[in-house]
Design a protein around this motif. Structure first.
Motif, PDB file in Angstrom:
ATOM      1  N   ASN A  88       0.900  -1.314   0.053  1.00 47.26           N
ATOM      2  CA  ASN A  88      -0.011  -0.124  -0.025  1.00 47.26           C
ATOM      3  C   ASN A  88       0.887   1.348   0.140  1.00 47.26           C
ATOM      4  O   ASN A  88       0.527   2.393   0.869  1.00 47.26           O
ATOM      5  CB  ASN A  88      -1.081  -0.052   1.003  1.00 47.26           C
ATOM      6  CG  ASN A  88      -2.037  -1.118   1.051  1.00 47.26           C
ATOM      7  OD1 ASN A  88      -2.462  -1.239  -0.133  1.00 47.26           O
ATOM      8  ND2 ASN A  88      -2.129  -1.705   2.493  1.00 47.26           N
ATOM      9  N   PHE A  89       1.885   1.330  -0.743  1.00 44.69           N
ATOM     10  CA  PHE A  89       2.621   2.595  -1.240  1.00 44.69           C
ATOM     11  C   PHE A  89       1.978   3.449  -1.473  1.00 44.69           C
ATOM     12  O   PHE A  89       1.202   3.314  -2.741  1.00 44.69           O
ATOM     13  CB  PHE A  89       3.756   2.317  -1.975  1.00 44.69           C
ATOM     14  CG  PHE A  89       5.206   2.510  -1.378  1.00 44.69           C
ATOM     15  CD1 PHE A  89       5.450   3.838  -1.142  1.00 44.69           C
ATOM     16  CD2 PHE A  89       5.962   1.404  -0.978  1.00 44.69           C
ATOM     17  CE1 PHE A  89       6.964   3.895  -0.640  1.00 44.69           C
ATOM     18  CE2 PHE A  89       7.288   1.335  -0.382  1.00 44.69           C
ATOM     19  CZ  PHE A  89       7.618   2.976  -0.295  1.00 44.69           C
ATOM     20  N   GLN A  90       1.634   4.698  -1.034  1.00 46.20           N
ATOM     21  CA  GLN A  90       1.008   5.809  -1.521  1.00 46.20           C
ATOM     22  C   GLN A  90       1.860   6.468  -2.743  1.00 46.20           C
ATOM     23  O   GLN A  90       2.824   6.407  -2.562  1.00 46.20           O
ATOM     24  CB  GLN A  90       0.727   6.958  -0.146  1.00 46.20           C
ATOM     25  CG  GLN A  90      -0.229   6.477   0.600  1.00 46.20           C
ATOM     26  CD  GLN A  90      -1.405   5.895   0.422  1.00 46.20           C
ATOM     27  OE1 GLN A  90      -2.130   6.781  -0.511  1.00 46.20           O
ATOM     28  NE2 GLN A  90      -1.880   4.524   0.611  1.00 46.20           N
ATOM     29  N   PRO A  91       0.941   6.794  -3.802  1.00 47.41           N
ATOM     30  CA  PRO A  91       1.853   7.409  -5.180  1.00 47.41           C
ATOM     31  C   PRO A  91       2.750   8.666  -4.696  1.00 47.41           C
ATOM     32  O   PRO A  91       3.827   8.712  -5.051  1.00 47.41           O
ATOM     33  CB  PRO A  91       0.463   7.721  -5.795  1.00 47.41           C
ATOM     34  CG  PRO A  91      -0.407   6.974  -5.640  1.00 47.41           C
ATOM     35  CD  PRO A  91      -0.325   6.667  -4.163  1.00 47.41           C
ATOM     36  N   ALA A  94       5.857   7.019  -2.971  1.00 48.34           N
ATOM     37  CA  ALA A  94       6.741   6.500  -4.041  1.00 48.34           C
ATOM     38  C   ALA A  94       7.267   7.572  -4.768  1.00 48.34           C
ATOM     39  O   ALA A  94       8.633   7.426  -5.068  1.00 48.34           O
ATOM     40  CB  ALA A  94       5.827   5.501  -4.844  1.00 48.34           C
ATOM     41  N   PHE A  95       6.528   8.619  -5.157  1.00 54.75           N
ATOM     42  CA  PHE A  95       7.197   9.668  -6.182  1.00 54.75           C
ATOM     43  C   PHE A  95       8.365  10.336  -5.312  1.00 54.75           C
ATOM     44  O   PHE A  95       9.121  10.700  -5.844  1.00 54.75           O
ATOM     45  CB  PHE A  95       5.924  10.599  -6.100  1.00 54.75           C
ATOM     46  CG  PHE A  95       6.201  11.887  -7.009  1.00 54.75           C
ATOM     47  CD1 PHE A  95       5.980  11.794  -8.567  1.00 54.75           C
ATOM     48  CD2 PHE A  95       6.694  13.068  -6.612  1.00 54.75           C
ATOM     49  CE1 PHE A  95       6.213  12.706  -9.368  1.00 54.75           C
ATOM     50  CE2 PHE A  95       7.150  14.066  -7.278  1.00 54.75           C
ATOM     51  CZ  PHE A  95       6.859  13.865  -8.718  1.00 54.75           C
ATOM     52  N   PHE A 107      14.004  -4.334   1.040  1.00 56.65           N
ATOM     53  CA  PHE A 107      12.782  -4.808   1.013  1.00 56.65           C
ATOM     54  C   PHE A 107      11.851  -5.048  -0.305  1.00 56.65           C
ATOM     55  O   PHE A 107      12.370  -4.101  -1.251  1.00 56.65           O
ATOM     56  CB  PHE A 107      11.417  -4.114   1.851  1.00 56.65           C
ATOM     57  CG  PHE A 107      11.363  -2.435   1.456  1.00 56.65           C
ATOM     58  CD1 PHE A 107      10.665  -2.066   0.456  1.00 56.65           C
ATOM     59  CD2 PHE A 107      12.278  -1.547   2.268  1.00 56.65           C
ATOM     60  CE1 PHE A 107      10.607  -0.858   0.355  1.00 56.65           C
ATOM     61  CE2 PHE A 107      12.209  -0.361   1.892  1.00 56.65           C
ATOM     62  CZ  PHE A 107      11.395   0.074   0.608  1.00 56.65           C
ATOM     63  N   ALA A 109       8.182  -4.885  -2.785  1.00 58.39           N
ATOM     64  CA  ALA A 109       7.049  -4.275  -2.428  1.00 58.39           C
ATOM     65  C   ALA A 109       6.084  -4.813  -3.237  1.00 58.39           C
ATOM     66  O   ALA A 109       6.090  -5.882  -4.282  1.00 58.39           O
ATOM     67  CB  ALA A 109       7.236  -2.826  -3.240  1.00 58.39           C
ATOM     68  N   ALA A 110       4.763  -4.778  -2.884  1.00 54.56           N
ATOM     69  CA  ALA A 110       3.432  -5.390  -3.600  1.00 54.56           C
ATOM     70  C   ALA A 110       2.375  -4.348  -3.324  1.00 54.56           C
ATOM     71  O   ALA A 110       2.333  -3.513  -2.410  1.00 54.56           O
ATOM     72  CB  ALA A 110       3.113  -6.617  -2.658  1.00 54.56           C
ATOM     73  N   LEU A 111       1.554  -4.346  -4.231  1.00 53.01           N
ATOM     74  CA  LEU A 111       0.342  -3.402  -4.216  1.00 53.01           C
ATOM     75  C   LEU A 111      -0.684  -3.800  -2.855  1.00 53.01           C
ATOM     76  O   LEU A 111      -0.896  -2.805  -2.310  1.00 53.01           O
ATOM     77  CB  LEU A 111      -0.546  -3.692  -5.445  1.00 53.01           C
ATOM     78  CG  LEU A 111      -0.227  -3.197  -6.843  1.00 53.01           C
ATOM     79  CD1 LEU A 111      -0.979  -3.524  -7.941  1.00 53.01           C
ATOM     80  CD2 LEU A 111      -0.051  -1.786  -6.664  1.00 53.01           C
ATOM     81  N   SER A 112      -0.644  -4.934  -2.693  1.00 55.48           N
ATOM     82  CA  SER A 112      -1.605  -5.326  -1.324  1.00 55.48           C
ATOM     83  C   SER A 112      -1.158  -6.503  -0.866  1.00 55.48           C
ATOM     84  O   SER A 112      -0.564  -7.371  -1.576  1.00 55.48           O
ATOM     85  CB  SER A 112      -2.865  -4.991  -1.486  1.00 55.48           C
ATOM     86  OG  SER A 112      -3.541  -5.833  -2.342  1.00 55.48           O
ATOM     87  N   GLU A 115      -2.173  -9.318  -3.617  1.00 54.04           N
ATOM     88  CA  GLU A 115      -1.468  -9.381  -4.861  1.00 54.04           C
ATOM     89  C   GLU A 115      -0.395 -10.236  -4.581  1.00 54.04           C
ATOM     90  O   GLU A 115       0.090 -10.302  -3.389  1.00 54.04           O
ATOM     91  CB  GLU A 115      -1.137  -7.941  -5.471  1.00 54.04           C
ATOM     92  CG  GLU A 115      -2.096  -7.382  -6.595  1.00 54.04           C
ATOM     93  CD  GLU A 115      -3.044  -6.762  -5.945  1.00 54.04           C
ATOM     94  OE1 GLU A 115      -4.276  -6.423  -6.586  1.00 54.04           O
ATOM     95  OE2 GLU A 115      -3.022  -6.159  -4.913  1.00 54.04           O
ATOM     96  N   ARG A 116       0.254 -10.669  -5.999  1.00 54.58           N
ATOM     97  CA  ARG A 116       1.477 -11.572  -5.649  1.00 54.58           C
ATOM     98  C   ARG A 116       2.544 -10.658  -4.878  1.00 54.58           C
ATOM     99  O   ARG A 116       2.607  -9.527  -5.408  1.00 54.58           O
ATOM    100  CB  ARG A 116       1.844 -12.236  -6.753  1.00 54.58           C
ATOM    101  CG  ARG A 116       2.621 -11.225  -7.869  1.00 54.58           C
ATOM    102  CD  ARG A 116       2.194 -11.271  -9.190  1.00 54.58           C
ATOM    103  NE  ARG A 116       2.193  -9.885  -9.877  1.00 54.58           N
ATOM    104  CZ  ARG A 116       3.388  -9.364 -10.165  1.00 54.58           C
ATOM    105  NH1 ARG A 116       4.672  -9.921 -10.125  1.00 54.58           N
ATOM    106  NH2 ARG A 116       3.099  -8.259 -10.703  1.00 54.58           N
TER     107      ARG A 116
ATOM    108  N   LEU B 196       1.815   6.874 -11.379  1.00 59.16           N
ATOM    109  CA  LEU B 196       1.707   6.032  -9.983  1.00 59.16           C
ATOM    110  C   LEU B 196       0.055   6.253  -9.520  1.00 59.16           C
ATOM    111  O   LEU B 196      -0.315   5.541  -8.737  1.00 59.16           O
ATOM    112  CB  LEU B 196       2.491   6.866  -8.994  1.00 59.16           C
ATOM    113  CG  LEU B 196       3.923   6.930  -9.166  1.00 59.16           C
ATOM    114  CD1 LEU B 196       4.914   7.740  -8.236  1.00 59.16           C
ATOM    115  CD2 LEU B 196       4.526   5.494  -9.477  1.00 59.16           C
ATOM    116  N   MET B 235       5.732   1.031  -5.786  1.00 62.09           N
ATOM    117  CA  MET B 235       4.338   0.928  -5.404  1.00 62.09           C
ATOM    118  C   MET B 235       3.918  -0.909  -5.527  1.00 62.09           C
ATOM    119  O   MET B 235       2.836  -1.099  -5.437  1.00 62.09           O
ATOM    120  CB  MET B 235       3.455   1.476  -6.772  1.00 62.09           C
ATOM    121  CG  MET B 235       3.650   2.865  -6.989  1.00 62.09           C
ATOM    122  SD  MET B 235       2.532   3.903  -5.583  1.00 62.09           S
ATOM    123  CE  MET B 235       1.187   3.171  -6.075  1.00 62.09           C
ATOM    124  N   GLY B 236       4.739  -1.447  -6.196  1.00 64.07           N
ATOM    125  CA  GLY B 236       4.582  -3.100  -6.049  1.00 64.07           C
ATOM    126  C   GLY B 236       4.273  -3.468  -7.295  1.00 64.07           C
ATOM    127  O   GLY B 236       3.641  -4.731  -7.540  1.00 64.07           O
TER     128      GLY B 236
END
Lengths: 117, 287
Positions: A88-91, A94-95, A107, A109-112, A115-116, B196, B235-236
């Motif tokens: 759950n990285f916020q845009p 990440a930006f 580490f 990263a994954a969307l959630s 997700e894989r 993003l 972002m994954g």
């Protein structure tokens, strides 16, 4: 499954066999990194954890100091054979982080969690 | 201060006495300049003349008519600023508006010439005062003109950027971003922000960035590219770069850019295949 440990400024929950979810709160004091790492790792080792999901949904911005803390925790997890996945990285986070990152993070990263990873 | 008060008092009194003549002269000139090209209709020109004279009288009768920070002066300035925007938005020229303002100044000076009671010293002070006011008004018109131009250029740039970097969800969870032209800092930021947000919104697991349209690359552009890849990875999502031309590849190696952590494929088609493979999607022809 529902077992969780309260740590100062964070919530650590076992969400599956050997899989933990760490949700930091706003009160998390990353200046006390040593104590935090020891507390998290003790809980992960006790449950023979293989994966730690670190939820960043509540963080719209990640500054270099926080990035350093994430890397440190990820490396510490690696030392006990547990992978750390930031979700759950916020845009906005990440930006901003992509601008001052010099090396790839320790580490993954994954969307959630769904997700894989 | 007494001289200033006297100047504005003479001007206000003369203006009030001859307001009809002045109003009709500037209205006539307004029709000649703006009426023919339909920039302003008759009612608008008449309203404009009346409001201008009212604001001018209000300024002359204010506590300190020389004070360009007074509410009365600001009202007059804003009035011209808004008029300027209105005329420019309708396709008028700033030169015409400036000529019109100069005509107004001349009309006021001619009006004063008819007043035989005004001495040389007072006439000089009035001329200086009027020239100061009208210079400020012309500056306000130019400021509005530049603002309007900047706004137009910005809107055009924004439109161009949006159309030159279309982010498309080509498959569930797969985004494509063809990059055409040069990636400078401001464009990278806009593309990155849009990308993003799309990843977060569409829960995209793979992003294929196609560089076929990038003709050349320098250290700054390659740095921006790496930043974009890193942000996507944070972002994954998987970032897949495709369409790197031989000259771009040569430039990247000579710039010591490490693409070790980046998935690259020769063509957009290969990039999509890789994205599908990573997502466990199989596309096959019907038997």
């Amino acid at each position: 499954m529902n077992d969780f440990a309260k740590l100062p400024g964070m919530h650590l929950t076992e969400i599956g066999r050997g899989v933990f979810l760490l949700e930091p709160s706003r009160s998390l004091d990353i200046s006390a990194q040593d104590e935090l790492v020891v507390a998290v790792l003790a809980r992960l080792q006790q449950a023979e954890a293989s994966k730690l999901y670190y939820d960043l949904a509540a963080l719209p911005l990640i500054e270099p100091l926080y990035y350093q803390w994430l890397n440190r925790l990820a490396r510490a997890c690696g030392a006990i054979n547990a992978g750390m996945v930031c979700i759950n990285f916020q845009p906005t986070a990440a930006f901003a982080l992509a601008h001052h990152m010099e090396t790839p993070p320790a580490f993954s990263a994954a969307l959630s969690i769904r997700e894989r990873a | 201060m007494a001289q200033q008060g006297n100047t504005s008092q003479i001007l206000a009194e003369t203006l009030k006495l001859q307001i009809g003549n002045i109003s009709s002269a500037i209205e006539k000139q307004g029709h000649a300049i703006f009426g023919g090209s339909n920039l302003l209709d008759s009612d608008e020109i008449a309203d404009f003349c009346i409001e201008f004279l009212e604001l001018l009288v209000a300024l002359l009768e204010s506590k300190d008519p020389e004070d360009d920070a007074s509410p009365q002066f600001h009202a007059l300035e804003m009035y011209f600023n808004n008029l300027s925007r209105q005329i420019l938005m309708r396709g008028g020229r700033v030169e015409d508006l400036v000529r019109y303002i100069q005509f107004m100044q001349r009309a006021l000076i001619e009006m004063l010439a008819e007043n035989k009671e005004i001495g040389i010293k007072e006439a000089r002070a009035i001329l200086l005062y009027l020239s100061g006011i009208f210079n400020e008004l012309i500056l306000a018109v130019f400021a509005a003109y530049l603002d309007e131009k900047e706004r137009t250029i910005y809107a055009q740039e924004k439109e161009l950027r949006e159309t030159s970097t279309p982010i498309t969800e080509i498959w569930d969870g797969v985004l494509t971003l063809p990059i055409i032209g040069t990636l400078d800092s401001s464009r990278t930021m806009i593309v990155m922000e849009a990308l993003l947000n799309r990843i977060a919104r569409d829960r995209a697991e793979a992003v294929v960035m196609d560089l076929t349209g990038v003709k050349n690359i320098d250290s700054q552009v390659s740095h921006h590219l790496i930043q974009m890849v890193r942000a996507v990875q944070l972002m994954g999502s998987d970032a897949i770069i495709t369409g790197i031309r031989p000259e771009i590849a040569r430039a990247l190696t000579s710039l010591n850019i490490d693409l070790g952590n980046v998935i690259t494929r020769a063509t957009l088609s290969d990039g999509l295949k890789e994205a599908f493979r990573r997502l466990g999607i199989q596309v096959s022809a019907r038997a």
